[in-house]
Each structure stands twice: as C-alpha cells, then as structure tokens.
Design a protein around this motif. Structure first.
Motif, PDB file in Angstrom:
ATOM      1  N   LEU A  90       0.913   1.269   8.562  1.00 42.48           N
ATOM      2  CA  LEU A  90       1.009   2.633   7.645  1.00 42.48           C
ATOM      3  C   LEU A  90      -0.695   2.832   7.273  1.00 42.48           C
ATOM      4  N   LEU A  91      -1.159   3.671   8.338  1.00 44.60           N
ATOM      5  CA  LEU A  91      -2.824   4.296   8.240  1.00 44.60           C
ATOM      6  C   LEU A  91      -3.219   3.271   8.571  1.00 44.60           C
ATOM      7  N   ASN A  92      -3.877   2.328   8.184  1.00 47.45           N
ATOM      8  CA  ASN A  92      -4.471   1.511   8.195  1.00 47.45           C
ATOM      9  C   ASN A  92      -4.224  -0.259   7.270  1.00 47.45           C
ATOM     10  N   ALA A  93      -3.197  -0.086   7.011  1.00 51.60           N
ATOM     11  CA  ALA A  93      -2.313  -0.984   6.568  1.00 51.60           C
ATOM     12  C   ALA A  93      -1.067  -1.488   7.115  1.00 51.60           C
ATOM     13  N   HIS A  94      -1.006  -2.549   7.010  1.00 55.67           N
ATOM     14  CA  HIS A  94      -0.037  -3.931   7.027  1.00 55.67           C
ATOM     15  C   HIS A  94       1.301  -3.718   5.233  1.00 55.67           C
ATOM     16  N   LEU A  95       2.768  -3.091   6.473  1.00 52.63           N
ATOM     17  CA  LEU A  95       2.959  -3.037   4.689  1.00 52.63           C
ATOM     18  C   LEU A  95       3.772  -4.301   5.051  1.00 52.63           C
ATOM     19  N   ALA A  96       4.028  -5.424   3.751  1.00 52.25           N
ATOM     20  CA  ALA A  96       4.159  -6.224   3.664  1.00 52.25           C
ATOM     21  C   ALA A  96       5.480  -6.342   2.543  1.00 52.25           C
ATOM     22  N   LEU A  97       6.866  -6.990   2.700  1.00 53.29           N
ATOM     23  CA  LEU A  97       7.419  -7.384   1.411  1.00 53.29           C
ATOM     24  C   LEU A  97       7.606  -8.837   0.567  1.00 53.29           C
ATOM     25  N   VAL A 100      10.567 -11.475  -3.669  1.00 49.02           N
ATOM     26  CA  VAL A 100      10.744 -11.929  -4.630  1.00 49.02           C
ATOM     27  C   VAL A 100      11.611 -11.069  -6.390  1.00 49.02           C
ATOM     28  N   SER A 101       9.793 -10.053  -5.725  1.00 49.55           N
ATOM     29  CA  SER A 101      10.214  -8.295  -6.614  1.00 49.55           C
ATOM     30  C   SER A 101      10.616  -7.552  -5.673  1.00 49.55           C
ATOM     31  N   GLY A 102      10.396  -7.982  -4.245  1.00 54.33           N
ATOM     32  CA  GLY A 102      11.868  -6.570  -3.515  1.00 54.33           C
ATOM     33  C   GLY A 102      10.509  -5.738  -3.129  1.00 54.33           C
ATOM     34  N   LYS A 103       9.369  -5.656  -4.302  1.00 60.10           N
ATOM     35  CA  LYS A 103       8.632  -4.233  -3.705  1.00 60.10           C
ATOM     36  C   LYS A 103       7.651  -4.541  -2.139  1.00 60.10           C
ATOM     37  N   VAL A 104       7.220  -3.480  -1.261  1.00 64.64           N
ATOM     38  CA  VAL A 104       6.640  -2.931  -0.711  1.00 64.64           C
ATOM     39  C   VAL A 104       4.695  -3.107  -1.158  1.00 64.64           C
ATOM     40  N   HIS A 105       4.725  -4.150  -0.324  1.00 62.54           N
ATOM     41  CA  HIS A 105       2.529  -4.084  -0.824  1.00 62.54           C
ATOM     42  C   HIS A 105       2.212  -3.479   0.936  1.00 62.54           C
ATOM     43  N   ALA A 106       0.545  -2.787   0.528  1.00 61.32           N
ATOM     44  CA  ALA A 106       0.113  -2.051   1.587  1.00 61.32           C
ATOM     45  C   ALA A 106      -1.533  -3.260   1.506  1.00 61.32           C
ATOM     46  N   PHE A 107      -1.132  -3.595   2.587  1.00 63.75           N
ATOM     47  CA  PHE A 107      -3.004  -4.900   3.047  1.00 63.75           C
ATOM     48  C   PHE A 107      -3.641  -3.574   3.581  1.00 63.75           C
ATOM     49  N   ASP A 108      -4.849  -3.876   3.218  1.00 66.69           N
ATOM     50  CA  ASP A 108      -5.711  -2.842   4.183  1.00 66.69           C
ATOM     51  C   ASP A 108      -6.708  -3.898   4.308  1.00 66.69           C
TER      52      ASP A 108
END
Length: 205
Positions: A90-97, A100-108
């Motif tokens: 998404l945009l300039n970010a890799h989305l990672a799951l 354990v927490s179930g959260k989605v993180h965005a790595f720019d």
C-alpha cells in the motif's frame, strides 16, 4: 474479528472477479491457521487500491519481512517481525501480518518506519472495500458550477469512512501520516479514480 466481513458480502459489493485470496500453503505453517490468514484465504481482498502479495513462483510461499527489508533498520519493529509474512503493498509500504497479535503492520523501506496499521485483517478488508467502492461508485455532477460542491461531498464521504472505521479500529486513521490517511486525502482531492469509473469519466472526460 472487529468487522463482520464475508466473501458473499464482498462479492455483492464489488463482484466475485474483483476479489483475490491467498492459499493456505502461501503462509508459514505456524501462521496458516491464524484468524487473519484464514480470512485472507477465504474472504480475500479487493484488487485496486491495495495490492495483494503474490506467493513466490518457486516456493509457493509469501515473502517474509526479512526478505524485503532489513528489519533491524526499523527501531520500532518487534524482534520477531522479520519472520512475519508480507501480505500486500500500500503506497510505499509492505504490509505484514503479525500472526501472534493478528495486527497488520506497514513497513516503509524509504523512511525506515513501521506502523501498526490495523488491529486485525477484518479491518484491512473493511477499509479497502469501502475506499474501493467509493472510487467505483462516486459520481460528479459534471457541471463546472457545482465542482466545489462535488468535492465537498466527496470529502464528506472520505471523512465518513474515517470516522466509522476509527470508532471500531483507531489504527488506520490515527494520524495524518498513516498510509490510509494519505490515500483518503488523495481520493478527496480527486485522485485515484480509474478511467472506467463514473468519477473518472466526469473528471477526465
């Protein structure tokens, strides 16, 4: 799940051919049966605003965070982040799951920043679907004299998505710097409308 998202609901909203899923074999064995991974396998995500990651052609697996960025460069990243599967872009970010927490993180990778973008995958599906529907269904009047009113109406629709999402999951729009906040601003400015949508035809002729 924070949001009630179903395959049939997405298909009714956008069409079955607009949805993409990931096979269970694309995930690490310890992740494949988590709620977020199962949602991506069964419900999926609409194509368009967000790009779902394609599994590697040889291994059939999704890339891990450590395969696409140097996780050590991200000060706020969890020590286990390198082993999270990358599910999208998404945009300039890799989305990672985070399984354990179930959260989605965005790595720019450009800014070397990581954001908690969604509390769970259902939130990711919900925001993606709502923005995609807005882009495909919003119509401008086509009257130059009403252009300002049209954009005010568009901005209200974007704000409604922000507020209704934030009342359940505050992460996607928690500040102006999140990827979804930027996408919302772009849509409100008349960007991101594709050529075959009513909005694009009104804007670009």
């Amino acid at each position: 799940m924070l949001f009630d998202v179903t395959r049939s609901g997405l298909a009714d909203a956008l069409g079955e051919d607009r949805l993409a899923t990931l096979p269970a074999t694309a995930f690490p064995p310890t992740t494949a049966d988590t709620e977020g991974a199962r949602l991506l396998q069964t419900v999926g995500l609409p194509t368009g605003t967000l790009h779902l990651r394609e599994p590697d052609a040889d291994s059939g697996r999704l890339s891990l965070v450590q395969d696409v960025v140097d996780a050590e460069d991200f000060e706020d990243a969890s020590v286990s982040a390198g082993h999270w599967p990358v599910i999208g872009w998404l945009l300039n970010a890799h989305l990672a799951l985070d399984p354990v927490s179930g959260k989605v993180h965005a790595f720019d990778a450009d800014d070397e920043t990581v954001q908690e973008l969604h509390t769970d995958v259902s939130s990711l599906v919900q925001v993606t679907v709502r923005f995609q529907r807005l882009l495909e269904e919003f119509t401008f009047s086509g009257d130059d004299g009403d252009e300002e009113a049209d954009f005010e109406r568009l901005e209200r629709e974007v704000e409604r998505i922000r507020q209704e999402t934030s009342s359940i999951d505050p992460l996607p729009f928690r500040d102006d710097g999140t990827a979804w906040s930027v996408v919302g601003e772009e849509i409100a400015a008349g960007q991101r409308f594709k050529g075959d949508s009513p909005g694009a035809r009104s804007l670009y002729g």
